[in-house]
Design a protein around this motif. Structure first.
Motif, short mmCIF file in Angstrom:
data_model
loop_
_atom_site.label_atom_id
_atom_site.label_comp_id
_atom_site.label_asym_id
_atom_site.label_seq_id
_atom_site.Cartn_x
_atom_site.Cartn_y
_atom_site.Cartn_z
N ILE A 30 0.96 -1.28 0.17
CA ILE A 30 0.03 -0.06 -0.19
C ILE A 30 0.77 1.23 0.04
O ILE A 30 0.68 2.03 -0.69
CB ILE A 30 -0.91 0.00 1.30
N SER A 84 1.04 4.02 -3.13
CA SER A 84 0.87 5.24 -2.81
C SER A 84 1.86 6.39 -3.09
O SER A 84 1.67 7.29 -2.58
CB SER A 84 -0.05 5.25 -1.67
N TRP A 107 -4.31 4.91 -2.80
CA TRP A 107 -5.07 3.66 -2.19
C TRP A 107 -6.51 4.30 -1.65
O TRP A 107 -7.33 3.49 -1.35
CB TRP A 107 -4.33 3.49 -1.03
#
Length: 300
Positions: free
Chosen positions: A182, A186, A194
């Motif tokens: 994640i 991002s 995300w």
């Protein structure tokens, strides 16, 4: 005779934007050798019908390409389904595709860039996407083109071999992410990618683009990008489906042919740093953010 990729242009209810997008495409170096497919979505509401009809009348007279085919949808698909179905149709017919929406101005060399890159990386499995838009980066020492992890959606191209990895099911995508992924996805928290996934899951957006980027990311894929943008987005005037009224993504388009492409298939660290720096500072100071917010509220 070059084996050029077909161009998919997705239009809806913005005749002025559509006219400008087509006008700039017509001025491209390879326009007269390229096949253009114009996908016209149907009106979602009665209020949209007059503008939708204006767009349909406008595209009837388009010329300047090797061929022009107009696909008129008889019911409203919405942007995401329209793009997914149109791209799927063309990549399986031609093996590759160049994708435009109705608010993208192109450099005279944008089609040349796409076709050169599609040819060069045709058999490089890790290269999954070619983007033509790039932020106004401060690092002017970057090479003409570079690889990066995220996929931009303002003018892009891909191959059938890559598109087959597109996963539309957001639950299947989410299941493959952990905390580290994640963060990497991002850009170390500098972009809300995300959050876009979570909003799609919650039904708050219908983005095809965030699912395409996630599909690329989870395959450890890379995207090719120019250091100077070959696209200008004119949709940030409040008319776009997913766009606000803002100018932070305004760029000066490149006006020369791209001739240098990386041979090493890996993310360019300096480009990644430059993009991360842009994203971290793109909204400006607190005072600039307040002014932008007030301007947006007054424009509604």
């Amino acid at each position: 005779m070059q084996n050029l990729a077909p161009i998919a242009l997705f239009v809806y209810n913005r005749p002025d934007h559509t006219r400008r997008t087509i006008s700039y495409l017509q001025q491209n170096l390879l326009a007269d050798e390229s096949r253009l497919y114009i996908f016209c979505d149907s009106a979602k509401t009665d209020a949209d019908k007059p503008k939708v009809e204006q767009v349909r009348q406008l595209v009837k007279d388009v010329s300047g390409f090797k061929s022009v085919k107009i696909i008129l949808r008889n019911h409203n698909l919405g942007l995401a389904e329209s793009i997914i179905s149109g791209v799927t149709q063309l990549v399986y017919e031609y093996g590759k595709v160049i994708v435009f929406e109705d608010d993208l101005l192109s450099s005279p060399y944008t089609l040349q860039y796409f076709n050169d890159a599609l040819t060069k990386y045709a058999n490089q499995e890790q290269v999954m996407h070619i983007g033509a838009y790039m932020y106004n980066l401060h690092d002017k020492k970057l090479p003409e083109t570079f690889f990066y992890r995220a996929a931009t959606s303002w003018g892009w191209a891909t191959w059938a071999r890559a598109w087959k990895s597109f996963e539309p099911d957001v639950d299947k995508l989410i299941a493959q992410f952990d905390t580290l992924k994640i963060a990497r996805f991002s850009i170390e928290g500098k972009m809300n990618f995300w959050k876009q996934i979570e909003q799609f899951k919650a039904g708050k957006n219908n983005s095809w683009a965030i699912r395409w980027y996630a599909s690329i990311f989870l395959k450890n894929g890379l995207t090719l990008n120019p250091s100077q943008s070959l696209i200008q987005n004119i949709g940030h005037d409040g008319t776009g489906v997913h766009s606000n009224k803002e100018d932070m993504y305004h760029v000066q388009m490149g006006r020369k042919q791209v001739t240098q492409f990386p041979d090493t298939i890996e993310e360019n660290e300096e480009a990644y740093k430059a993009i991360k720096n842009f994203l971290a500072n793109r909204k400006g100071t607190l005072l600039q953010r307040i002014r932008r917010f007030m301007k947006q509220q007054m424009g509604r």
